[in-house]
Every structure is written in structure tokens, then in C-alpha cells.
Motif scaffolding. Structure first.
Motif, PDB file in Angstrom:
ATOM      1  N   VAL A 189       3.553   2.877   2.358  1.00  0.00           N
ATOM      2  CA  VAL A 189       2.948   2.766   3.677  1.00  0.00           C
ATOM      3  C   VAL A 189       3.292   1.416   4.309  1.00  0.00           C
ATOM      4  O   VAL A 189       3.751   1.346   5.445  1.00  0.00           O
ATOM      5  CB  VAL A 189       1.424   2.935   3.610  1.00  0.00           C
ATOM      6  CG1 VAL A 189       0.794   2.721   4.983  1.00  0.00           C
ATOM      7  CG2 VAL A 189       1.062   4.312   3.058  1.00  0.00           C
TER       8      VAL A 189
ATOM      9  N   TRP B  90       0.841  -1.187   0.000  1.00  0.00           N
ATOM     10  CA  TRP B  90       0.000   0.000   0.000  1.00  0.00           C
ATOM     11  C   TRP B  90       0.879   1.240   0.000  1.00  0.00           C
ATOM     12  O   TRP B  90       1.837   1.326   0.773  1.00  0.00           O
ATOM     13  CB  TRP B  90      -0.917   0.003   1.227  1.00  0.00           C
ATOM     14  CG  TRP B  90      -1.966  -1.051   1.177  1.00  0.00           C
ATOM     15  CD1 TRP B  90      -1.907  -2.300   1.713  1.00  0.00           C
ATOM     16  CD2 TRP B  90      -3.235  -0.939   0.527  1.00  0.00           C
ATOM     17  NE1 TRP B  90      -3.066  -2.990   1.436  1.00  0.00           N
ATOM     18  CE2 TRP B  90      -3.903  -2.170   0.711  1.00  0.00           C
ATOM     19  CE3 TRP B  90      -3.876   0.070  -0.180  1.00  0.00           C
ATOM     20  CZ2 TRP B  90      -5.176  -2.421   0.214  1.00  0.00           C
ATOM     21  CZ3 TRP B  90      -5.142  -0.174  -0.675  1.00  0.00           C
ATOM     22  CH2 TRP B  90      -5.789  -1.407  -0.478  1.00  0.00           C
ATOM     23  N   TYR B  91       0.509   2.173  -0.855  1.00  0.00           N
ATOM     24  CA  TYR B  91       1.164   3.460  -0.950  1.00  0.00           C
ATOM     25  C   TYR B  91       0.087   4.523  -0.794  1.00  0.00           C
ATOM     26  O   TYR B  91      -1.095   4.248  -0.963  1.00  0.00           O
ATOM     27  CB  TYR B  91       1.859   3.610  -2.310  1.00  0.00           C
ATOM     28  CG  TYR B  91       3.063   2.721  -2.466  1.00  0.00           C
ATOM     29  CD1 TYR B  91       2.937   1.340  -2.557  1.00  0.00           C
ATOM     30  CD2 TYR B  91       4.353   3.268  -2.514  1.00  0.00           C
ATOM     31  CE1 TYR B  91       4.037   0.531  -2.679  1.00  0.00           C
ATOM     32  CE2 TYR B  91       5.471   2.452  -2.642  1.00  0.00           C
ATOM     33  CZ  TYR B  91       5.299   1.088  -2.721  1.00  0.00           C
ATOM     34  OH  TYR B  91       6.400   0.282  -2.833  1.00  0.00           O
ATOM     35  N   ARG B  92       0.509   5.732  -0.465  1.00  0.00           N
ATOM     36  CA  ARG B  92      -0.478   6.804  -0.349  1.00  0.00           C
ATOM     37  C   ARG B  92       0.093   8.104  -0.891  1.00  0.00           C
ATOM     38  O   ARG B  92       1.310   8.307  -0.920  1.00  0.00           O
ATOM     39  CB  ARG B  92      -0.928   6.993   1.107  1.00  0.00           C
ATOM     40  CG  ARG B  92       0.152   7.525   2.040  1.00  0.00           C
ATOM     41  CD  ARG B  92      -0.348   7.522   3.481  1.00  0.00           C
ATOM     42  NE  ARG B  92       0.640   8.066   4.402  1.00  0.00           N
ATOM     43  CZ  ARG B  92       0.522   8.053   5.718  1.00  0.00           C
ATOM     44  NH1 ARG B  92      -0.557   7.493   6.298  1.00  0.00           N
ATOM     45  NH2 ARG B  92       1.459   8.584   6.489  1.00  0.00           N
TER      46      ARG B  92
ATOM     47  N   ASP C 271      -2.992  11.077   8.111  1.00  0.00           N
ATOM     48  CA  ASP C 271      -3.130   9.872   7.302  1.00  0.00           C
ATOM     49  C   ASP C 271      -4.061  10.088   6.107  1.00  0.00           C
ATOM     50  O   ASP C 271      -4.212   9.190   5.271  1.00  0.00           O
ATOM     51  CB  ASP C 271      -3.688   8.725   8.158  1.00  0.00           C
ATOM     52  CG  ASP C 271      -2.749   8.319   9.274  1.00  0.00           C
ATOM     53  OD1 ASP C 271      -3.231   8.114  10.407  1.00  0.00           O
ATOM     54  OD2 ASP C 271      -1.531   8.199   9.020  1.00  0.00           O
TER      55      ASP C 271
ATOM     56  N   ARG D 125       4.028  10.429  -3.627  1.00  0.00           N
ATOM     57  CA  ARG D 125       3.500   9.135  -3.203  1.00  0.00           C
ATOM     58  C   ARG D 125       4.551   8.449  -2.323  1.00  0.00           C
ATOM     59  O   ARG D 125       5.739   8.461  -2.642  1.00  0.00           O
ATOM     60  CB  ARG D 125       3.153   8.272  -4.406  1.00  0.00           C
ATOM     61  CG  ARG D 125       2.358   7.021  -4.089  1.00  0.00           C
ATOM     62  CD  ARG D 125       1.903   6.314  -5.365  1.00  0.00           C
ATOM     63  NE  ARG D 125       0.992   7.150  -6.146  1.00  0.00           N
ATOM     64  CZ  ARG D 125       0.336   6.704  -7.217  1.00  0.00           C
ATOM     65  NH1 ARG D 125       0.477   5.433  -7.607  1.00  0.00           N
ATOM     66  NH2 ARG D 125      -0.440   7.514  -7.897  1.00  0.00           N
TER      67      ARG D 125
ATOM     68  N   TYR E 113      -5.074   6.156  -1.132  1.00  0.00           N
ATOM     69  CA  TYR E 113      -4.279   4.962  -0.895  1.00  0.00           C
ATOM     70  C   TYR E 113      -4.346   4.060  -2.134  1.00  0.00           C
ATOM     71  O   TYR E 113      -5.436   3.761  -2.642  1.00  0.00           O
ATOM     72  CB  TYR E 113      -4.793   4.226   0.336  1.00  0.00           C
ATOM     73  CG  TYR E 113      -4.379   4.889   1.623  1.00  0.00           C
ATOM     74  CD1 TYR E 113      -4.914   6.120   1.987  1.00  0.00           C
ATOM     75  CD2 TYR E 113      -3.438   4.304   2.466  1.00  0.00           C
ATOM     76  CE1 TYR E 113      -4.520   6.755   3.163  1.00  0.00           C
ATOM     77  CE2 TYR E 113      -3.040   4.921   3.649  1.00  0.00           C
ATOM     78  CZ  TYR E 113      -3.579   6.142   3.987  1.00  0.00           C
ATOM     79  OH  TYR E 113      -3.178   6.772   5.145  1.00  0.00           O
TER      80      TYR E 113
END
Length: 115
Positions: A48, A36-38, A89, A45, A93
Motif C-alpha cells: 500500500v 503498510w501492506y493489505r 480498501d 497481499r 492491513y
């Protein structure tokens, strides 16, 4: 080709929890990494959490102890359990799959942490 479909984003209050899901389909290698990246507005980017085909996990320092990545191998699905969410946060995502030949991204799911 590998296709990824994310779900589970939404609006949550600070301190709340969400679980993201990423369902993968297509031709997989035996060796791969999913994660997972955000990306927040105006920022790059960032990674995560990731989990390898052997089960090794890696986390962004700021989410350690709050987020947990897991996978259901028979379902080809990766999850991100997010707890104690903070306004920082807030981001889109993205799920990512990568092996020696290709990298695939999901379409992204919005997570907003706000009161």
C-alpha cells in the motif's frame, strides 16, 4: 529481532478517514524500509505504502492522493493516514519492517469500509 504492533483499524463509512499506527521495537539497522501492506479475502497481499530510512515514500497507484505514510523516528512509529476511503480498501492491513538481514510483520489490523 524487530517486533511490530499495529493499531487503529475499524469500521468506517465510505468517504471516511482512519489512521493506522505501527509501533516498532527491537534492534534496527540504519538502513531499512517500513510500510503498510493489505490483504483482502481471496486476494494476494499487496503493498500500500512504504517509507525508507532516508524518507523516500512509495504508494500503490489506487491510494495516491488519498493515503499518506509518515513516521515518527524518535518513537519508532509509522502511520498510515487514510482518507476518502472506499469499500475496495476493505482488508487486513499489515505493517512490515525490512532490512538487509530480516523482514518482520505485524499481526494485522482489520479495516472495513461499509455503509
Amino acid at each position: 529481532q524487530v517486533q511490530l504492533v499495529e493499531s487503529g483499524g475499524g469500521l468506517v463509512q465510505p468517504g471516511g478517514s482512519l489512521r493506522l499506527s505501527c509501533a516498532a521495537s527491537g534492534n534496527f539497522d540504519s538502513i531499512y524500509v517500513m510500510g503498510w501492506y493489505r490483504q483482502a479475502p481471496g486476494l494476494q497481499r499487496e503493498m500500500v505504502a512504504t517509507v525508507s530510512s532516508s524518507g523516500l515514500t512509495n504508494y500503490l497507484d489506487s491510494v495516491k492522493g488519498r493515503f499518506t505514510i509518515s513516521r515518527d523516528k524518535p518513537k519508532n512509529t509509522v502511520y498510515l493516514q487514510m482518507s476518502s476511503l472506499e469499500p475496495e480498501d476493505t482488508a487486513v492491513y499489515y505493517c512490515r519492517y525490512t532490512n538487509s538481514r530480516l523482514t518482520a510483520w505485524g499481526q494485522g489490523t482489520q479495516v472495513t469500509v461499509s455503509s
